[in-house]
Write an enzyme that holds these catalytic residues in place. Structure first.
Site, PDB file in Angstrom:
ATOM      1  N   SER A 120       0.937  -1.070   0.068  1.00  0.00           N
ATOM      2  CA  SER A 120       0.102   0.055   0.001  1.00  0.00           C
ATOM      3  C   SER A 120       1.028   1.160  -0.038  1.00  0.00           C
ATOM      4  O   SER A 120       2.181   1.080   0.429  1.00  0.00           O
ATOM      5  CB  SER A 120      -1.072   0.091   1.490  1.00  0.00           C
ATOM      6  OG  SER A 120      -1.500   1.231   1.482  1.00  0.00           O
ATOM      7  N   TYR A 124      -1.859  -1.024  10.492  1.00  0.00           N
ATOM      8  CA  TYR A 124      -1.665  -1.331   9.065  1.00  0.00           C
ATOM      9  C   TYR A 124      -0.381  -0.824   8.332  1.00  0.00           C
ATOM     10  O   TYR A 124      -0.018  -1.471   7.459  1.00  0.00           O
ATOM     11  CB  TYR A 124      -3.054  -0.468   8.582  1.00  0.00           C
ATOM     12  CG  TYR A 124      -3.174  -0.714   7.238  1.00  0.00           C
ATOM     13  CD1 TYR A 124      -4.084  -1.765   6.707  1.00  0.00           C
ATOM     14  CD2 TYR A 124      -2.827   0.170   6.138  1.00  0.00           C
ATOM     15  CE1 TYR A 124      -4.419  -1.927   5.532  1.00  0.00           C
ATOM     16  CE2 TYR A 124      -3.393   0.047   4.820  1.00  0.00           C
ATOM     17  CZ  TYR A 124      -3.925  -1.066   4.331  1.00  0.00           C
ATOM     18  OH  TYR A 124      -4.119  -1.147   3.149  1.00  0.00           O
TER      19      TYR A 124
HETATM   20  P1  NAP Z   1     -11.572  -5.652   0.212  1.00  0.00           P
HETATM   21  O1  NAP Z   1     -12.702  -5.354  -0.833  1.00  0.00           O
HETATM   22  O2  NAP Z   1     -11.980  -5.753   1.594  1.00  0.00           O
HETATM   23  O3  NAP Z   1     -11.072  -7.194  -0.288  1.00  0.00           O
HETATM   24  C1  NAP Z   1     -10.213  -7.703   0.808  1.00  0.00           C
HETATM   25  C2  NAP Z   1     -10.671  -9.371   0.846  1.00  0.00           C
HETATM   26  O4  NAP Z   1      -9.711 -10.189   1.389  1.00  0.00           O
HETATM   27  C3  NAP Z   1     -12.020  -9.782   1.059  1.00  0.00           C
HETATM   28  O5  NAP Z   1     -12.779 -10.389   0.233  1.00  0.00           O
HETATM   29  C4  NAP Z   1     -11.729 -10.297   2.370  1.00  0.00           C
HETATM   30  O6  NAP Z   1     -12.767 -11.512   2.800  1.00  0.00           O
HETATM   31  C5  NAP Z   1     -10.578 -10.902   2.281  1.00  0.00           C
HETATM   32  N1  NAP Z   1      -9.914 -11.267   3.677  1.00  0.00           N
HETATM   33  C6  NAP Z   1      -9.635 -10.513   4.794  1.00  0.00           C
HETATM   34  N2  NAP Z   1      -9.176 -11.252   5.528  1.00  0.00           N
HETATM   35  C7  NAP Z   1      -9.012 -12.407   5.032  1.00  0.00           C
HETATM   36  C8  NAP Z   1      -8.310 -13.675   5.734  1.00  0.00           C
HETATM   37  N3  NAP Z   1      -7.873 -13.531   6.989  1.00  0.00           N
HETATM   38  N4  NAP Z   1      -8.066 -14.646   4.768  1.00  0.00           N
HETATM   39  C9  NAP Z   1      -8.512 -14.511   3.395  1.00  0.00           C
HETATM   40  N5  NAP Z   1      -9.094 -13.770   3.155  1.00  0.00           N
HETATM   41  C10 NAP Z   1      -9.236 -12.423   3.633  1.00  0.00           C
HETATM   42  O7  NAP Z   1     -10.397  -4.675   0.413  1.00  0.00           O
HETATM   43  P2  NAP Z   1      -9.506  -4.128  -0.973  1.00  0.00           P
HETATM   44  O8  NAP Z   1      -9.496  -2.916  -0.858  1.00  0.00           O
HETATM   45  O9  NAP Z   1      -9.717  -4.961  -2.279  1.00  0.00           O
HETATM   46  O10 NAP Z   1      -8.206  -4.804  -0.337  1.00  0.00           O
HETATM   47  C11 NAP Z   1      -7.227  -5.703  -0.879  1.00  0.00           C
HETATM   48  C12 NAP Z   1      -5.902  -5.394  -0.462  1.00  0.00           C
HETATM   49  O11 NAP Z   1      -5.486  -4.112  -1.011  1.00  0.00           O
HETATM   50  C13 NAP Z   1      -5.477  -5.400   1.238  1.00  0.00           C
HETATM   51  O12 NAP Z   1      -4.408  -6.020   1.107  1.00  0.00           O
HETATM   52  C14 NAP Z   1      -5.717  -3.950   1.406  1.00  0.00           C
HETATM   53  O13 NAP Z   1      -4.838  -3.756   2.393  1.00  0.00           O
HETATM   54  C15 NAP Z   1      -4.988  -3.528   0.172  1.00  0.00           C
HETATM   55  N6  NAP Z   1      -4.888  -1.884  -0.342  1.00  0.00           N
HETATM   56  C16 NAP Z   1      -6.248  -1.329  -0.267  1.00  0.00           C
HETATM   57  C17 NAP Z   1      -6.442  -0.280  -0.484  1.00  0.00           C
HETATM   58  C18 NAP Z   1      -7.968   0.538  -0.773  1.00  0.00           C
HETATM   59  O14 NAP Z   1      -7.659   1.831  -0.934  1.00  0.00           O
HETATM   60  N7  NAP Z   1      -8.766  -0.178  -1.089  1.00  0.00           N
HETATM   61  C19 NAP Z   1      -5.276   0.561  -0.766  1.00  0.00           C
HETATM   62  C20 NAP Z   1      -4.017   0.209  -0.591  1.00  0.00           C
HETATM   63  C21 NAP Z   1      -3.834  -1.407  -0.207  1.00  0.00           C
HETATM   64  P3  NAP Z   1     -14.085 -10.798   3.825  1.00  0.00           P
HETATM   65  O15 NAP Z   1     -14.536  -9.723   3.011  1.00  0.00           O
HETATM   66  O16 NAP Z   1     -14.862 -12.233   3.813  1.00  0.00           O
HETATM   67  O17 NAP Z   1     -13.693 -10.390   5.014  1.00  0.00           O
END
Ligand code: NAP
Length: 259
Positions: A153, A166
């Site tokens: 991130s 985080y």
């Molecule tokens: P998201 O829509 O919440 O997707 C995350 C996915 O990971 C969800 O399907 C969640 O399942 C799953 N998950 C969570 N904990 C888990 C575990 N212990 N084992 C297996 N699966 C798990 O969020 P996203 O924004 O796409 O995030 C994806 C990645 O990008 C993350 O690593 C996040 O930190 C990173 N990121 C996001 C952003 C942003 O702005 N969105 C920015 C920088 C980095 P459930 O929903 O069932 O819990």
């Protein structure tokens, strides 16, 4: 469907939502067989179902990336279904809000909440690479190599008030990525990280009504990124087009970290 990933198998964690879902769909459109792993079985199946409905190959896997037995099962089931593992997108992650600590300064975090964020975001990436690299190196001589992308991130590059665990986990992901790249370059396994800025996913969308103005003021493009924009970078890093790229942390943040 293009064919740059045809014949390759990729495991995507957090593939049931947001960035992971977009990457799973994009990789499948490029011809990859995709194992979609998620905490939610229903959401993993939904993404895998979208892929198979449009003629691709997919497998749905449910489990927790912070549990080694689950991660080992993800890798074994992928190899069993598709015969090999060529790539992985280790992307599952949680935000401080998931442990009830959104916006809290360090003094207010409990040890349990801090440990859970580290377990999913950082230990989860370690466990994934441990088992994925083992699978990539078990293949018969001459067909080795592979590519791994870990989701860090912009919080892996700068501090963010109220997001201590985080930020620590994402800085850790970048260090782990660089170390894995050094250790496995001799085996032709490339390991890179992506550093998204604010992306329009279920992790960020709920905060927009209250924090949206502040967030958008900090992004030169004055908008959230889309999961599909991150998926393009992930596809490129996993493809042979990125054949000389390893140990890197690629930012896609609409200019956020340029300031
Ligand atoms: P998201 O829509 O919440 O997707 C995350 C996915 O990971 C969800 O399907 C969640 O399942 C799953 N998950 C969570 N904990 C888990 C575990 N212990 N084992 C297996 N699966 C798990 O969020 P996203 O924004 O796409 O995030 C994806 C990645 O990008 C993350 O690593 C996040 O930190 C990173 N990121 C996001 C952003 C942003 O702005 N969105 C920015 C920088 C980095 P459930 O929903 O069932 O819990």
């Amino acid at each position: 469907m293009t064919d740059e990933m045809t014949g390759k198998t990729v495991l995507v964690s957090g593939g049931g939502s947001g960035i992971g879902r977009a990457a799973a769909l994009r990789l499948a459109r490029a011809g990859a067989a995709v194992a979609v792993a998620d905490l939610s079985e229903a959401r993993a199946q939904a993404t895998a179902g979208e892929i198979t409905a449009s003629g691709g190959k997919a497998l749905a896997l449910a489990g927790d990336v912070s549990r080694e037995a689950d991660v080992a099962r993800f890798v074994a089931a992928t190899v069993e279904a598709f015969g090999r593992l060529d790539g992985a997108f280790n992307n599952a992650g949680i935000s401080p809000a998931a442990v009830g600590c959104a916006g809290m300064p360090i003094t207010e975090w409990s040890e349990e909440a801090f440990a859970r964020v580290i377990a999913v975001n950082l230990t989860g990436v370690f466990l994934a690479m441990k088992h994925e690299i083992a699978a990539m190196t078990r293949r018969e001589a001459g067909s080795g190599g592979g590519a791994i992308v870990n989701t860090a991130s912009v919080a892996g590059l700068v501090g963010l008030r109220g997001s201590s665990a985080y930020v620590a986990s994402k800085h850790g992901v970048i260090g782990l990525t660089r170390t894995a790249a050094l250790e496995y370059a001799p085996l032709a396994i490339r390991v890179n990280a992506v550093c998204p800025g604010y992306i329009d996913t279920p992790m960020v969308a709920p905060h927009m009504p209250t924090r949206g103005e502040d967030i958008l003021r900090a992004v030169p493009f004055a908008r959230l990124g889309t999961p599909e924009e991150i998926a393009e970078l992930v596809l490129w890093l996993l493809s042979d087009r990125a054949s000389f790229v390893t140990g890197a942390a690629y930012v896609a943040d609409g200019g956020y970290s340029a300031a």
